[in-house]
Scaffold this motif. Structure first.
Motif, PDB file in Angstrom:
ATOM      1  N   GLU A 197     -49.982  22.167   5.822  1.00  0.00           N
ATOM      2  CA  GLU A 197     -49.935  21.707   7.207  1.00  0.00           C
ATOM      3  C   GLU A 197     -51.123  20.792   7.454  1.00  0.00           C
ATOM      4  N   VAL A 198     -50.860  19.597   7.969  1.00  0.00           N
ATOM      5  CA  VAL A 198     -51.946  18.677   8.315  1.00  0.00           C
ATOM      6  C   VAL A 198     -52.422  18.988   9.724  1.00  0.00           C
ATOM      7  N   ILE A 199     -53.668  19.419   9.832  1.00  0.00           N
ATOM      8  CA  ILE A 199     -54.293  19.656  11.135  1.00  0.00           C
ATOM      9  C   ILE A 199     -55.609  18.889  11.131  1.00  0.00           C
ATOM     10  N   TYR A 200     -55.656  17.856  11.925  1.00  0.00           N
ATOM     11  CA  TYR A 200     -56.844  17.003  11.964  1.00  0.00           C
ATOM     12  C   TYR A 200     -58.040  17.754  12.542  1.00  0.00           C
ATOM     13  N   GLN A 201     -59.212  17.183  12.339  1.00  0.00           N
ATOM     14  CA  GLN A 201     -60.431  17.706  12.934  1.00  0.00           C
ATOM     15  C   GLN A 201     -60.753  16.945  14.208  1.00  0.00           C
ATOM     16  N   SER A 202     -61.472  17.571  15.085  1.00  0.00           N
ATOM     17  CA  SER A 202     -62.035  16.856  16.217  1.00  0.00           C
ATOM     18  C   SER A 202     -63.529  16.717  15.953  1.00  0.00           C
ATOM     19  N   CYS A 203     -64.264  16.299  16.936  1.00  0.00           N
ATOM     20  CA  CYS A 203     -65.716  16.251  16.811  1.00  0.00           C
ATOM     21  C   CYS A 203     -66.305  17.073  17.952  1.00  0.00           C
ATOM     22  N   ASP A 204     -67.594  17.231  17.932  1.00  0.00           N
ATOM     23  CA  ASP A 204     -68.247  18.030  18.965  1.00  0.00           C
ATOM     24  C   ASP A 204     -67.992  17.430  20.345  1.00  0.00           C
ATOM     25  N   ASP A 205     -67.805  18.284  21.332  1.00  0.00           N
ATOM     26  CA  ASP A 205     -67.473  17.825  22.678  1.00  0.00           C
ATOM     27  C   ASP A 205     -68.573  16.965  23.301  1.00  0.00           C
ATOM     28  N   SER A 206     -69.792  17.043  22.792  1.00  0.00           N
ATOM     29  CA  SER A 206     -70.888  16.256  23.355  1.00  0.00           C
ATOM     30  C   SER A 206     -70.668  14.754  23.187  1.00  0.00           C
ATOM     31  N   PHE A 207     -69.801  14.364  22.251  1.00  0.00           N
ATOM     32  CA  PHE A 207     -69.512  12.943  22.045  1.00  0.00           C
ATOM     33  C   PHE A 207     -68.505  12.414  23.062  1.00  0.00           C
ATOM     34  N   LYS A 208     -67.909  13.302  23.835  1.00  0.00           N
ATOM     35  CA  LYS A 208     -66.794  12.922  24.702  1.00  0.00           C
ATOM     36  C   LYS A 208     -67.217  12.656  26.147  1.00  0.00           C
ATOM     37  N   THR A 209     -68.511  12.739  26.414  1.00  0.00           N
ATOM     38  CA  THR A 209     -69.029  12.493  27.759  1.00  0.00           C
ATOM     39  C   THR A 209     -70.167  11.477  27.691  1.00  0.00           C
ATOM     40  N   ALA A 210     -70.096  10.463  28.549  1.00  0.00           N
ATOM     41  CA  ALA A 210     -71.145   9.436  28.570  1.00  0.00           C
ATOM     42  C   ALA A 210     -72.463  10.026  29.053  1.00  0.00           C
ATOM     43  N   PHE A 211     -73.549   9.704  28.356  1.00  0.00           N
ATOM     44  CA  PHE A 211     -74.869  10.176  28.751  1.00  0.00           C
ATOM     45  C   PHE A 211     -75.365   9.383  29.967  1.00  0.00           C
ATOM     46  N   ALA A 212     -76.197  10.014  30.770  1.00  0.00           N
ATOM     47  CA  ALA A 212     -76.813   9.331  31.909  1.00  0.00           C
ATOM     48  C   ALA A 212     -77.770   8.254  31.405  1.00  0.00           C
ATOM     49  N   ALA A 213     -77.971   7.228  32.229  1.00  0.00           N
ATOM     50  CA  ALA A 213     -78.840   6.105  31.856  1.00  0.00           C
ATOM     51  C   ALA A 213     -80.248   6.578  31.498  1.00  0.00           C
ATOM     52  N   ALA A 214     -80.752   7.560  32.240  1.00  0.00           N
ATOM     53  CA  ALA A 214     -82.106   8.064  31.976  1.00  0.00           C
ATOM     54  C   ALA A 214     -82.185   8.727  30.603  1.00  0.00           C
ATOM     55  N   THR A 215     -81.139   9.440  30.232  1.00  0.00           N
ATOM     56  CA  THR A 215     -81.102  10.105  28.920  1.00  0.00           C
ATOM     57  C   THR A 215     -81.057   9.068  27.804  1.00  0.00           C
ATOM     58  N   LEU A 216     -80.249   8.039  27.989  1.00  0.00           N
ATOM     59  CA  LEU A 216     -80.169   6.972  26.989  1.00  0.00           C
ATOM     60  C   LEU A 216     -81.508   6.255  26.848  1.00  0.00           C
ATOM     61  N   SER A 217     -82.193   6.039  27.947  1.00  0.00           N
ATOM     62  CA  SER A 217     -83.510   5.385  27.897  1.00  0.00           C
ATOM     63  C   SER A 217     -84.508   6.228  27.120  1.00  0.00           C
ATOM     64  N   ARG A 218     -84.462   7.544  27.350  1.00  0.00           N
ATOM     65  CA  ARG A 218     -85.365   8.442  26.616  1.00  0.00           C
ATOM     66  C   ARG A 218     -85.087   8.378  25.121  1.00  0.00           C
ATOM     67  N   ILE A 219     -83.804   8.444  24.751  1.00  0.00           N
ATOM     68  CA  ILE A 219     -83.423   8.414  23.337  1.00  0.00           C
ATOM     69  C   ILE A 219     -83.825   7.085  22.705  1.00  0.00           C
ATOM     70  N   ILE A 290     -82.363  13.732  12.835  1.00  0.00           N
ATOM     71  CA  ILE A 290     -82.159  13.499  14.264  1.00  0.00           C
ATOM     72  C   ILE A 290     -81.579  14.762  14.896  1.00  0.00           C
ATOM     73  N   PRO A 291     -82.150  15.266  15.987  1.00  0.00           N
ATOM     74  CA  PRO A 291     -81.549  16.423  16.665  1.00  0.00           C
ATOM     75  C   PRO A 291     -80.109  16.105  17.059  1.00  0.00           C
ATOM     76  N   PHE A 292     -79.221  17.034  16.798  1.00  0.00           N
ATOM     77  CA  PHE A 292     -77.800  16.793  17.041  1.00  0.00           C
ATOM     78  C   PHE A 292     -77.540  16.413  18.498  1.00  0.00           C
ATOM     79  N   ALA A 293     -78.332  16.953  19.402  1.00  0.00           N
ATOM     80  CA  ALA A 293     -78.133  16.699  20.832  1.00  0.00           C
ATOM     81  C   ALA A 293     -78.353  15.231  21.194  1.00  0.00           C
ATOM     82  N   ASP A 294     -79.153  14.511  20.397  1.00  0.00           N
ATOM     83  CA  ASP A 294     -79.439  13.102  20.685  1.00  0.00           C
ATOM     84  C   ASP A 294     -78.450  12.152  20.022  1.00  0.00           C
ATOM     85  N   LEU A 295     -77.710  12.638  19.035  1.00  0.00           N
ATOM     86  CA  LEU A 295     -76.844  11.767  18.248  1.00  0.00           C
ATOM     87  C   LEU A 295     -75.790  11.029  19.088  1.00  0.00           C
TER      88      LEU A 295
END
Length: 399
Positions: A197-219, A290-295
Motif C-alpha cells: 500500500e502506498v501511503i505518502y508522508q507528510s511533514c511537520d505541521d510547523s511548516f504549514k503556517t506562515a511565521f510572523a514578520a518578527a519571528t522571521l526577522s529574528r531567524i 539548526i533548531p528544528f523550530a527555526d527551520l
C-alpha cells in the motif's frame, strides 16, 4: 496411541485455523498497536521525526486506541520528552534485557502487552512474528542501497537487504512511501503488488503556517541570512548531489546566494573543491545543527528550493518547501516528481546548465513564482497529515 495422535493433529489444525482466520474484525476495541520505536525514542532527525509524527497524529486523530512504542533505550531531548507525555502513547523498554530484543525477544513483550498489531517503521519486523497472532506491517522508505550500492559499505548493504527483504516477505502488509518505492519492492524483491500500500508522508505541521514578520526577522539575524537566497536542505553526501547546485550558482544573478542546511560527510570536501574552483566561497552559506523550530522560517524566506538528488525514496524537504510557499526545482530519475507535483520544475541530476536555467526562469518571472507557489500549495494538500493518518488507520483495520 492412535487416538492421542489424532487428538494432537486436530488441536494443531484448530490452532492453525485460528491463526489464519485471525483478523481485526475479530478484535475488541480499543486496539493496542505496537511500534518499533528505536528511532522515535532516540533520533532527532530523519526517521526519528517520521516515527514520532506518524504516531502522534494517529494518537491525536484516533485517541480511542493505545500506541505502545518499543525501544531498547530512550534519549533525553525536548522533542522526545514531549512525545512520550501524550496520554495514549506509552514507552515500552525491554522487560528481559536488550540483547536480540528488537529482532526476537520483543515478541514476548508484545504478547504480554496484548498488542494486536505491530508496525515496523523502518524496514524490519521481529523474526517469527508471522507465527504469532500479531498482525504486522513494515514501512519501506527506499531501496537505494540496491539501486546505488556504491554509496554503501558492503556489509551494511547486505544487512539492509536481508532485513528489508525478509520483512517484506513475512509482514501481512507493506507500506511504501511512494509509487517509486513500491515499484522497487516489486522489481527487486518479487513481492505481489496487492500486498503493498502506498501511503505518502507528510511533514511537520510547523511548516504549514506562515511565521510572523518578527519571528522571521529574528531567524534572519540569528543565522546571518542574506536578502536573497536559494535553499538546499539535506545531508551533504554524494547521492544528494549538492555539487550540481554549486555549479548552477555560477550562472545565477550575483544578488542570490546559496544557503545549505545539512550534516557534512566526506563528500563535503568534493563540494569545497568545486566552490574554490568556481570562486564562489562568498556566495555560499553552510548551516548545521539548526533548531528544528527555526527551520520553517528559513524555508519561508527562500526564493527557490533546489533538490538535485540522484535518488530518493520520497523527498520530505520538497513537501516542506511547497507548504512554505517556495517554488521547487528538483531532479528527475526517482520519485521527486511525486513529491513536487506537475507545477514544480525538473532537470537531469547531471545537467548544471539545466538547473541554472530553471532557477533563472523562476527568479526572472514574478508571475511564474506566483503560479508555482499557489499550485504547489494546492498540490501538497494530498499529503495533509489528517488524510495520510486516515489512510494508515484504514490500512491497519484492513488486516
Amino acid at each position: 496411541m492412535k487416538a492421542e495422535s489424532e487428538t494432537k493433529t486436530q488441536k494443531a489444525e484448530s490452532n492453525e485455523l485460528e491463526q489464519s482466520s485471525f483478523g481485526l474484525s475479530a478484535l475488541s476495541f480499543p486496539l493496542k498497536i505496537g511500534y518499533d520505536g528505536k528511532r522515535a525514542a532516540n533520533n532527532l532527525t530523519g526517521l526519528g521525526n517520521y516515527s514520532r509524527s506518524l504516531i502522534e497524529h494517529l494518537a491525536s486523530q484516533y485517541p480511542e486506541h493505545e500506541y505502545l512504542v518499543y525501544a531498547p533505550k530512550v534519549k533525553t531531548a525536548r522533542q522526545i520528552d514531549a512525545f512520550f507525555e501524550k496520554d495514549n502513547i506509552e514507552l515500552k523498554l525491554p522487560k528481559n534485557g536488550p540483547f536480540l530484543w528488537r529482532t526476537l525477544n520483543i515478541l514476548k513483550d508484545l504478547n504480554q502487552d496484548g498488542c494486536q498489531i505491530f508496525h515496523g517503521l523502518s524496514h524490519e519486523i521481529p523474526l517469527a512474528i508471522q507465527h504469532t497472532r500479531i498482525k504486522s506491517i513494515v514501512t519501506i522508505h527506499d531501496l537505494i542501497f540496491l539501486r546505488f550500492p556504491q554509496y554503501y559499505k558492503f556489509i551494511d548493504r547486505k544487512l539492509y537487504q536481508w532485513k528489508s527483504k525478509s520483512a517484506c516477505k513475512r509482514a501481512n502488509k507493506i507500506v511504501a512511501i511512494s509509487e517509486k518505492t513500491k515499484e522497487d519492492i516489486i522489481d527487486l524483491y518479487g513481492i505481489s503488488p496487492e500486498k503493498i500500500e502506498v501511503i505518502y508522508q507528510s511533514c511537520d505541521d510547523s511548516f504549514k503556517t506562515a511565521f510572523a514578520a518578527a519571528t522571521l526577522s529574528r531567524i534572519k539575524a540569528t543565522y546571518k541570512l542574506p536578502e536573497k537566497y536559494i535553499l538546499n536542505v539535506g545531508t551533504i553526501e554524494e547521492r544528494k548531489n549538492l555539487k550540481l547546485a554549486v555549479q548552477a550558482l555560477k550562472e545565477l544573478n550575483e544578488d542570490y546566494k546559496l544557503v545549505v542546511i545539512g550534516k557534512q560527510t566526506a563528500y563535503f570536501k568534493t563540494v569545497e573543491k568545486e566552490i574554490e574552483k568556481l570562486g564562489l566561497k562568498n556566495r555560499i552559506i553552510f548551516l548545521k545543527n539548526i533548531p528544528f523550530a527555526d527551520l520553517p522560517g528559513i524555508y519561508q524566506m527562500a526564493s527557490v528550493f533546489v533538490y538535485p538528488s540522484f535518488y530518493e525514496g520520497f523527498g520530505i524537504p520538497i513537501i516542506e518547501a511547497l507548504y512554505s510557499g517556495v517554488p521547487v526545482v528538483a531532479a528527475t530519475g526517482s520519485c521527486l516528481e511525486e513529491a513536487g507535483g506537475p507545477d514544480s520544475l525538473y532537470i537531469s541530476p547531471n545537467d548544471a546548465n539545466g538547473l541554472a536555467k530553471a532557477i533563472n526562469q523562476i527568479l526572472e518571472s514574478p508571475q511564474l513564482q506566483k503560479e508555482m507557489k499557489e499550485k504547489g500549495l494546492e498540490f501538497v494538500q494530498k499529503f495533509n497529515s489528517n488524510l495520510v493518518t486516515q489512510q494508515l488507520m484504514d490500512c491497519y483495520l484492513s488486516l
